[in-house]
Write a protein that holds these residues in place. Structure first.
Motif: not given
Length: 499
Positions: A277-298
């Protein structure tokens, strides 16, 4: 050249400086002066070259430092991720003035977005579907639009939004200032520009000697086996100097499976795809941009919405469908003038598709090198330390879960068999013992009521067990066999089952 020399207001120059944005890119130096003068523009430049500020700064400056409440500028984008990204860039640029920017897109509740419009937002960044929804409900009025921008117009065409764009244009004043930006310029987009723009100037911010691919991106293409891709990716993720990485898959299921696999191997990955859902997508993107996650599968849903300047690697787990998609995927790295690496895996079955992409982009790689996770050139070309394995130290080896003995009461099988039928791999120790004395060899739990079957066979009745392997044998199957036994094979009555 500086933004001040382009006559950008000092408050916006200062706002950009807080994020280290000091000098404009070529597309910005060419489009900003014309945008400030109210000239209709068709801006064409490769992805990641700064188109957002190329139209965003003229839009904000045209409204003034303290604009009146009400929608005055409309920026239309094709995807939710890009909508959020563009809105964030404009909020940064307008942080020292009273201009309000609202992001209007699907997948989120209407109420919060409508409240922003009612609160007097002057700049709307939105996706076509949600914009038309609000306009049809009279929650959004476009009659006072002074500036309208189409961003990533070619993607709008790909997604079938052209009819929606025409409807939006029809609701805006014909005297508006219009700007259209895109990385590619297919025929239908040119026709749209001619229809709705007033003597536009076509600006191409590219080096005539440069190919379609960016020079600051190293393109590597491997012919890889599907069963070995996860291991290859895991080793690439341990390359020297590897920063944030985006891995593209063709399907949502492949993205979900890969993010689970990489996390299991000890990596820090998040996913963005259509099943979230949109909230999950935005949370994943935010974590990636902030460096909390360094790999994004898309999946390609995010190919035009990831504007992160420190992405060092892009990996195409599956080959894109066409050369335009390849450019936009690869364009997630090498942004803002930095260098990057784009690695593409080509399956044996996808060689024809790669041939078309290679020819369209003139990449000069007609035959990708056959590559496995143990291939020496994989380590040398991508700066992977010798001896690197596809699992980080401390992560659980797959054998720990998968090799549990059968005598463990079913627990080991359940823990190591993710995705198996829970009825098959459940904890059998919690079930009461069953009487197997009627069975003639097969497990009655797996093959229905085999005791009844053996009795039927004893009377020369050819009966097949019902519901084999589903753990739901019993009464229904027995009733069916009883009905079939009411007449023998020779027409004579048969003895009841209990005889």
């Amino acid at each position: 050249m500086t933004f001040s020399e382009l006559n950008i207001d000092q408050d916006m120059v200062d706002a950009l400086a807080t994020k280290g944005i000091l000098e404009p890119f070529p597309i910005q130096t060419q489009t900003i002066p014309m945008g400030l003068a109210g000239q209709d523009i068709i801006g064409q430049a490769k992805t990641g070259t700064g188109k957002t500020l190329g139209f965003g700064l003229p839009v904000l400056q045209s409204l003034g430092t303290d604009p009146e409440p009400g929608v005055k500028a409309l920026i239309v984008v094709p995807t939710r991720e890009l909508c959020v990204q563009v809105a964030e860039d404009l909020v940064l640029a307008a942080s020292n003035r009273s201009t309000k920017i609202a992001a209007i897109y699907g997948g989120k509740a209407y109420e919060g977005q409508v409240e922003q419009i009612k609160a007097g937002a002057q700049v709307i960044v939105g996706t076509p579907g949600r914009l038309l929804d609000l306009a049809s409900q009279r929650m959004l009025s476009l009659k006072d639009i002074k500036v309208m921008v189409l961003d990533e117009a070619d993607k709008m065409l790909d997604l079938g939004f052209l009819a929606d764009i025409e409807k939006l244009f029809a609701q805006t004043p014909p005297t508006r200032h219009t700007m259209l930006f895109s990385a590619t310029m297919p025929g239908p987009i040119v026709a749209l520009a001619r229809r709705f723009m007033n003597k536009p100037i076509h600006i191409r911010a590219t080096d005539p000697d440069e190919g379609l691919t960016q020079k600051n991106i190293k393109h590597i293409v491997y012919r890889a086996h599907n069963l070995d891709k996860d291991e290859v990716i895991a080793r690439i993720l341990q390359a020297e100097g590897r920063g944030k990485t985006v891995v593209f898959t063709r399907t949502k299921r492949a993205a979900a499976k890969l993010v689970e696999e990489l996390n299991d191997r000890g990596f820090n990955a998040a996913a963005v795809h259509g099943d979230l859902n949109q909230e999950q997508r935005e949370r994943a993107m935010a974590a990636f941009k902030a460096g909390k996650k360094d790999i994004l599968i898309a999946t390609d849903v995010a190919a035009r919405g990831i504007d992160v300047s420190d992405v060092t690697h892009v990996i195409n787990h599956t080959i894109p469908d066409d050369h335009d998609t390849y450019l936009h995927r690869a364009g997630r790295t090498g942004r803002a003038g930095k260098t990057g690496v784009a690695v593409t895996f080509v399956d044996w079955a996808d060689m024809l598709k790669w041939t078309h992409i290679n020819k369209a982009l003139d990449m000069g790689i007609p035959e990708p090198t056959e590559t496995y996770s143990s291939s020496p050139h994989l380590f040398s070309e991508l700066d992977i330390p010798e001896g690197t394995k596809g699992r980080l130290p401390g992560s659980h080896a797959p054998a720990v879960r998968a090799a549990a003995p059968a005598s463990a009461g079913g627990r080991g099988a359940s823990a190591g068999g993710r995705g198996r039928d829970p009825q098959r791999s459940g904890d059998s120790s919690s079930r009461p013992p069953r009487d197997r004395s009627r069975s003639t060899g097969s497990d009655s739990g797996a093959n229905g009521d085999t005791g009844s079957v053996s009795r039927a066979r004893a009377s020369d009745e050819k009966v097949r067990p019902e519901g084999g392997g589903t753990h739901d044998g019993g009464a229904p199957s027995r009733r069916k066999r009883t009905r079939r036994r009411r007449g023998g094979n020779d027409g004579s009555p048969s003895a009841p089952l209990s005889a």
